[in-house]
Design an enzyme around this catalytic site. Sequence first.
Site, mmCIF file in Angstrom:
data_model
loop_
_atom_site.group_PDB
_atom_site.id
_atom_site.type_symbol
_atom_site.label_atom_id
_atom_site.label_comp_id
_atom_site.label_asym_id
_atom_site.label_seq_id
_atom_site.Cartn_x
_atom_site.Cartn_y
_atom_site.Cartn_z
ATOM 1 N N SER A 139 0.835 -1.363 0.053
ATOM 2 C CA SER A 139 -0.061 0.028 0.057
ATOM 3 C C SER A 139 1.011 1.353 0.072
ATOM 4 C CB SER A 139 -0.834 0.027 1.221
ATOM 5 O OG SER A 139 -1.626 1.228 1.431
ATOM 6 N N TYR A 152 -2.561 -0.992 9.942
ATOM 7 C CA TYR A 152 -2.419 -1.484 8.481
ATOM 8 C C TYR A 152 -1.327 -0.895 7.682
ATOM 9 C CZ TYR A 152 -4.038 -1.296 3.617
ATOM 10 O OH TYR A 152 -4.127 -1.503 2.158
HETATM 11 P P1 NAI Z 1 -11.311 -6.475 -0.857
HETATM 12 O O1 NAI Z 1 -11.514 -6.549 0.563
HETATM 13 O O2 NAI Z 1 -11.993 -6.014 -1.917
HETATM 14 O O3 NAI Z 1 -10.422 -7.800 -1.169
HETATM 15 C C1 NAI Z 1 -9.446 -8.693 -0.102
HETATM 16 C C2 NAI Z 1 -9.760 -9.928 -0.513
HETATM 17 O O4 NAI Z 1 -8.955 -10.705 0.517
HETATM 18 C C3 NAI Z 1 -11.191 -10.453 -0.008
HETATM 19 O O5 NAI Z 1 -11.705 -11.403 -1.055
HETATM 20 C C4 NAI Z 1 -10.726 -11.206 1.322
HETATM 21 O O6 NAI Z 1 -11.953 -12.235 1.514
HETATM 22 C C5 NAI Z 1 -9.339 -11.548 0.934
HETATM 23 N N1 NAI Z 1 -8.792 -11.942 2.438
HETATM 24 C C6 NAI Z 1 -8.720 -11.380 3.566
HETATM 25 N N2 NAI Z 1 -8.142 -12.077 4.626
HETATM 26 C C7 NAI Z 1 -7.701 -13.153 3.788
HETATM 27 C C8 NAI Z 1 -7.202 -14.408 4.627
HETATM 28 N N3 NAI Z 1 -6.774 -14.446 5.821
HETATM 29 N N4 NAI Z 1 -6.951 -15.405 3.820
HETATM 30 C C9 NAI Z 1 -7.335 -15.291 2.558
HETATM 31 N N5 NAI Z 1 -8.034 -14.330 1.963
HETATM 32 C C10 NAI Z 1 -8.342 -13.357 2.777
HETATM 33 O O7 NAI Z 1 -9.610 -5.579 -0.864
HETATM 34 P P2 NAI Z 1 -8.848 -4.854 -2.101
HETATM 35 O O8 NAI Z 1 -9.111 -3.458 -2.150
HETATM 36 O O9 NAI Z 1 -9.035 -5.797 -3.321
HETATM 37 O O10 NAI Z 1 -7.435 -5.095 -1.616
HETATM 38 C C11 NAI Z 1 -6.592 -6.148 -2.015
HETATM 39 C C12 NAI Z 1 -5.106 -5.759 -1.663
HETATM 40 O O11 NAI Z 1 -4.748 -4.499 -1.873
HETATM 41 C C13 NAI Z 1 -5.017 -5.559 -0.074
HETATM 42 O O12 NAI Z 1 -3.876 -6.413 0.306
HETATM 43 C C14 NAI Z 1 -5.166 -4.327 0.285
HETATM 44 O O13 NAI Z 1 -4.728 -4.037 1.612
HETATM 45 C C15 NAI Z 1 -4.483 -3.426 -0.754
HETATM 46 N N6 NAI Z 1 -4.671 -2.325 -0.930
HETATM 47 C C16 NAI Z 1 -6.104 -1.825 -1.281
HETATM 48 C C17 NAI Z 1 -6.237 -0.500 -1.401
HETATM 49 C C18 NAI Z 1 -7.584 0.086 -1.889
HETATM 50 O O14 NAI Z 1 -7.864 1.252 -1.991
HETATM 51 N N7 NAI Z 1 -8.615 -0.574 -2.304
HETATM 52 C C19 NAI Z 1 -5.241 0.496 -1.382
HETATM 53 C C20 NAI Z 1 -3.895 0.079 -1.152
HETATM 54 C C21 NAI Z 1 -3.663 -1.299 -0.800
#
Ligand code: NAI
Length: 256
Positions: A139, A152
């Site tokens: 991030s 985070y």
């Molecule tokens: P999201 O919440 O849409 O997707 C995250 C996914 O990770 C979900 O499907 C969830 O079930 C899965 N997950 C969570 N904990 C888990 C575990 N213990 N084992 C297996 N799966 C697990 O979030 P998004 O936005 O797609 O995030 C993807 C990555 O990008 C994350 O690492 C997030 O921190 C990072 N990110 C997102 C930003 C944003 O603005 N959306 C900004 C910066 C980083």
Amino acid sequence: MHNQVALVTGAASGIGEAVARALAQRGAVVAAVDRNEVRLREVVTKLVADGHQARAFPADVSDAAAVERVVTAVERRLGPVDLLVNAAGVLHLGQARQLTDQQWTTTFAVNATGVFLMSRAVVNRMVTRSRGAIVTVASNAAGTARMDMAAYAASKAAAAAFTRCLGLEVARYGIRCNIVAPGSTDTPMLGALWQNGGGPQATLQGSLDAYRVGIPLGKLARPEDVAEAVLFLLSEQASHITMHAMTVDGGATLGV
Ligand code: NAI
């Protein structure tokens, strides 16, 4: 990426889902991992219906035994893993001095330990084959202080540092390890940020109170924008790039 086996965590939603689709569209065989089994199976069913190669492997990345099991199962069913994308993540907002033990522990368990466990399991197999590429989705908050994001941001900084050190150690085997650092990306996770008011407009404009400058490019990232950066770093086009962190945030952290 034709017929390369690509393991993607967090593949049931947002950025992980977009990465899984982008890889599948380029001919990769996608091993989709997520703890949300229902949603994961929906995503995989859609990919397969669209003519792509994908299979669901439900697992919690913070569970060491489950991770080892899943990587073994992926290699048995799909073949050696060539590409790994660590995209699973959780966000717990809260002021540093009010964070609960559990919020801190859970955040690190998924965002940092999950990256360690999955990368360790996969890279030990890659080393025996002297090939492979890994991308960790961290991030922009890992390198820029943000209100309410202490746990985070710290967990993402840990994941990024781990990925870089791993990249150094396995460079001699021709394995590359890179980081993509997204800013505000239009996924369900971003929605959580808006629960206390705000919304897209507030994110774009920034907030002096929160020491945020907004997004100079004037738009949120789409998950596909982040996926393209991930795919580049996985690809042969990036064959001389390792231990690099690529920020994809529309300028929100001013290129620092
Ligand atoms: P999201 O919440 O849409 O997707 C995250 C996914 O990770 C979900 O499907 C969830 O079930 C899965 N997950 C969570 N904990 C888990 C575990 N213990 N084992 C297996 N799966 C697990 O979030 P998004 O936005 O797609 O995030 C993807 C990555 O990008 C994350 O690492 C997030 O921190 C990072 N990110 C997102 C930003 C944003 O603005 N959306 C900004 C910066 C980083």
